[in-house]
Design an enzyme around this catalytic site. Structure first.
Site, mmCIF file in Angstrom:
data_model
loop_
_atom_site.group_PDB
_atom_site.id
_atom_site.type_symbol
_atom_site.label_atom_id
_atom_site.label_comp_id
_atom_site.label_asym_id
_atom_site.label_seq_id
_atom_site.Cartn_x
_atom_site.Cartn_y
_atom_site.Cartn_z
ATOM 1 C CB THR A 16 2.913 6.411 -1.274
ATOM 2 O OG1 THR A 16 1.884 5.445 -1.237
ATOM 3 C CG2 THR A 16 2.346 7.729 -1.765
ATOM 4 C CG ASN A 53 -3.219 5.711 -2.482
ATOM 5 O OD1 ASN A 53 -3.061 5.765 -1.273
ATOM 6 N ND2 ASN A 53 -4.393 5.811 -3.038
ATOM 7 N N GLY A 105 1.221 3.403 6.111
ATOM 8 C CA GLY A 105 0.056 3.079 6.943
ATOM 9 C C GLY A 105 -1.142 3.983 6.719
ATOM 10 N N GLY A 106 -1.173 4.740 5.595
ATOM 11 C CA GLY A 106 -2.327 5.595 5.325
ATOM 12 C C GLY A 106 -2.606 6.495 6.506
ATOM 13 C CG ASP A 122 -4.382 9.474 -0.774
ATOM 14 O OD1 ASP A 122 -5.132 8.581 -0.329
ATOM 15 O OD2 ASP A 122 -3.153 9.469 -0.585
ATOM 16 C CB THR A 144 2.917 4.704 2.132
ATOM 17 O OG1 THR A 144 1.676 5.128 1.580
ATOM 18 C CG2 THR A 144 3.899 5.811 2.096
HETATM 19 N N1 GLY Z 1 -1.405 7.533 -0.028
HETATM 20 C C1 GLY Z 1 -1.121 7.592 1.331
HETATM 21 C C2 GLY Z 1 -0.812 8.957 1.820
HETATM 22 O O1 GLY Z 1 -0.429 9.796 1.037
HETATM 23 O O2 GLY Z 1 -0.951 9.240 2.964
#
Ligand code: GLY
Length: 564
Positions: free
Chosen positions: A391, A393, A465-466, A415, A373
């Site tokens: 993002t 993703n 950083g997910g 997600d 992101t």
């Molecule tokens: N795709 C990462 C997030 O939305 O957290």
């Protein structure tokens, strides 16, 4: 003699106390008097800052920076993805906007499962089936219409110029393009711009994207959602095997949401609510750690890491069970961030031994989220602040690149929980809250955050950083507030992360002391220093005592602060 020993002990005590404070010259980021933009690329920060210099406000600069990142940072910057923005106006008003992607109308709960109910590898990550309905253009037009001040031409034109002129490839960019090149032919029928072996200092030009932006400038948001661009995009996705239609695009709307706001010491922390888990999880974390004296334990000390890890374990267990798109599921938000509830959640924590994640409900899935992101923070010359995280993703999203329109499409559908409903080790049904449903937004970890101190603007920050986004934001705020670091030091400091499952502390490699790691292992913690070479790329701005601004731009990327 006795007195001498006492004085010596006192001296040693003072010296050891001092070690927790900084003795070396502080490392500071860019300092400006009036305004600042910090983002993943210098070109985007500069375009945002120039918009401010022209008299625009933080919201105008947000629109410009977002679009410029789509050009300069195709790895995560986008118009084919989505995101969130939190804001605080100079008068103290706060708010947030959700321009998160949503599932197409034809999406179904089991769309990524085979006939045996098993997840089909790569179907939700690579190519057209992974694409959610993009929200970015709706988001920026909504922000501009409600809160912007400059004409849209003065925001979009510099980005069109940048796209035509091109962007110089950095060393890091050369490496990421090369790393992902094997995947591009898997997602695309034809050769794409990024199949070229781009090298550092090459210039990549984006004429197709410039044309798309020109049409958007001419016809507004509807160009992307109902116009020629919409037609090209829907056809392109369907030709590549996807399910997104023109109706999906026409139905898309960005949504203003109430942010999650809570107190920690004299701070008020304002962050993103559902469909992001960021704000709720951040609130849970801060409230769980508040009773502990982290400042005395010290930065990244054994006890601090234990407290944060145990709070993270419990928070992520709740996240997995309760959180999803609040337009589709009831989230017990007040209960989840209620002080007594959180005190009870930490009641079984002991410094003597790690809690096992298998002893912590809820949930039944591991959170596997992409790290790629991007975040930008802006404070304008009027005192308005924004934090925006956006993002595709995965890196370059689904890797599906529409050459005619000049941009990558997201793989945000990944997600969602692809396989919800299986009973967990406690017999609880988990992840239902984040199951796929038509027009639903997938759960996010994005945590754009603004912090007030004693009622005044103090910090704006966020990170990619997910699932590690939330814990990186937590640590950065603590680094400034508890451990008295500058913004840049707070961003630079080594980071770690725990997310309930897998039951391990991920640490940035070679940055934590060996004795500390051994001591954690002795207490029962598993340490993983292999899988996360970088945890987050935090970009933030701190308001200093003299009302100047200090930028923290993460050295882990090409991130840069620009201001005046
Ligand atoms: N795709 C990462 C997030 O939305 O957290």
């Amino acid at each position: 003699m006795h007195k001498y020993i006492l004085s010596l002990i006192l001296l040693l005590f003072l010296v050891s106390c001092k070690q927790t404070k900084k003795t070396a010259t502080p490392v500071k980021g860019l300092i400006t008097k009036n305004a600042m933009v910090v983002s993943a690329r210098v070109e985007a920060s500069k375009i945002g800052s120039d918009v401010l210099k022209k008299g625009g406000n933080a919201f105008d600069a947000m629109c410009a920076t977002q679009l410029a990142l789509a050009v300069a940072y195709p790895y995560a910057g986008n118009i084919g993805g989505g995101g969130f923005m939190v804001y605080r106006k100079v008068n103290g008003d706060i708010g947030s906007i959700d321009f998160r992607e949503k599932a197409p109308l034809a999406a179904t709960k089991d769309m990524y499962l085979d006939e045996n109910g098993e997840v089909i590898p790569e179907k939700s990550t690579l190519g057209a089936m992974a694409v959610g309905v993009p929200g970015t253009i709706a988001g920026i037009f909504e922000v501009h219409e409600k809160l912007g001040s400059l004409p849209i031409e003065s925001i979009i034109n510099p980005v069109i110029t940048l796209a035509n002129k091109g962007v110089i490839v950095t060393k890091k960019q050369e490496e990421t393009i090369k790393a992902y090149q094997p995947l591009f032919p898997k997602a695309n029928k034809d050769t794409i711009l990024f199949d070229t072996p781009w090298k550092q200092n090459d210039t990549i030009k984006y004429p197709a994207l410039a044309k798309t932006l020109e049409r958007i400038l001419k016809h507004g948001k509807d160009e992307f959602y109902k116009g020629e661009t919409a037609k090209i995009l829907a056809k392109f996705i369907q030709d590549n095997g996807g399910i997104l239609t023109e109706v999906d695009l026409a139905n898309y709307e960005a949504k203003w949401r109430t942010p999650v706001a809570f107190n920690y010491d004299e701070l008020k922390i304002i962050s993103m609510g559902p469909p992001s888990s960021g704000g709720i999880c951040l609130a849970q974390l801060f409230k769980m750690i508040e009773p502990f004296d982290l400042n005395t334990y010290g930065h990244n000390s054994l006890k601090t890491i234990q407290v944060l890890t145990e709070a993270e374990r419990r928070t992520y267990a709740d996240r997995s069970f309760y959180l999803g798109d609040s337009d589709f599921v009831d989230i017990p938000l007040e209960n989840l961030i209620e002080s007594n509830y959180l005190k009870n959640r930490m009641a079984d924590f002991s410094f003597k031994k790690a809690t096992l994640s298998s002893k912590v409900s809820h949930g039944n899935i591991q959170i596997i989220e992409s790290d790629e992101t991007t975040h930008y923070s802006i404070i304008d010359q009027f005192g308005n602040a924004i934090a925006a995280t956006t993002t595709l993703n995965g890196a370059f999203g689904s890797k599906l690149y529409c050459s005619e329109l000049g941009f990558f499409l997201n793989n945000e559908m990944d997600d969602f929980s692809s396989k919800p409903g299986a009973p967990n080790m406690f017999g609880l049904i988990g992840a239902e809250a984040n199951k796929i449903e038509p027009e639903k937004r997938m759960l996010s970890s994005m945590t754009p955050t603004i912090v007030e101190k004693n009622g005044n603007l103090y910090m704006t920050l966020g990170t990619p950083g997910g699932s590690t986004i939330i814990t990186s934001v937590l640590q950065t705020i603590l680094n400034v507030h508890e451990f008295e670091m500058t913004m840049q030091e707070a961003v630079n400091a080594p980071r770690f992360h725990h997310q309930w499952l897998p039951d391990e502390i991920r640490m940035e490699p070679n940055t934590f002391d060996r004795v500390l790691v051994n001591n954690l292992e002795k207490l029962g913690y598993s340490i993983n220093e292999k899988d996360s070479p970088v945890i987050g790329k935090v970009d933030g701005i701190l308001v200093l005592d003299d009302n100047t601004y200090e930028g923290g731009a993460d050295y882990r990327g090409d991130d840069t602060a620009v201001g005046f």
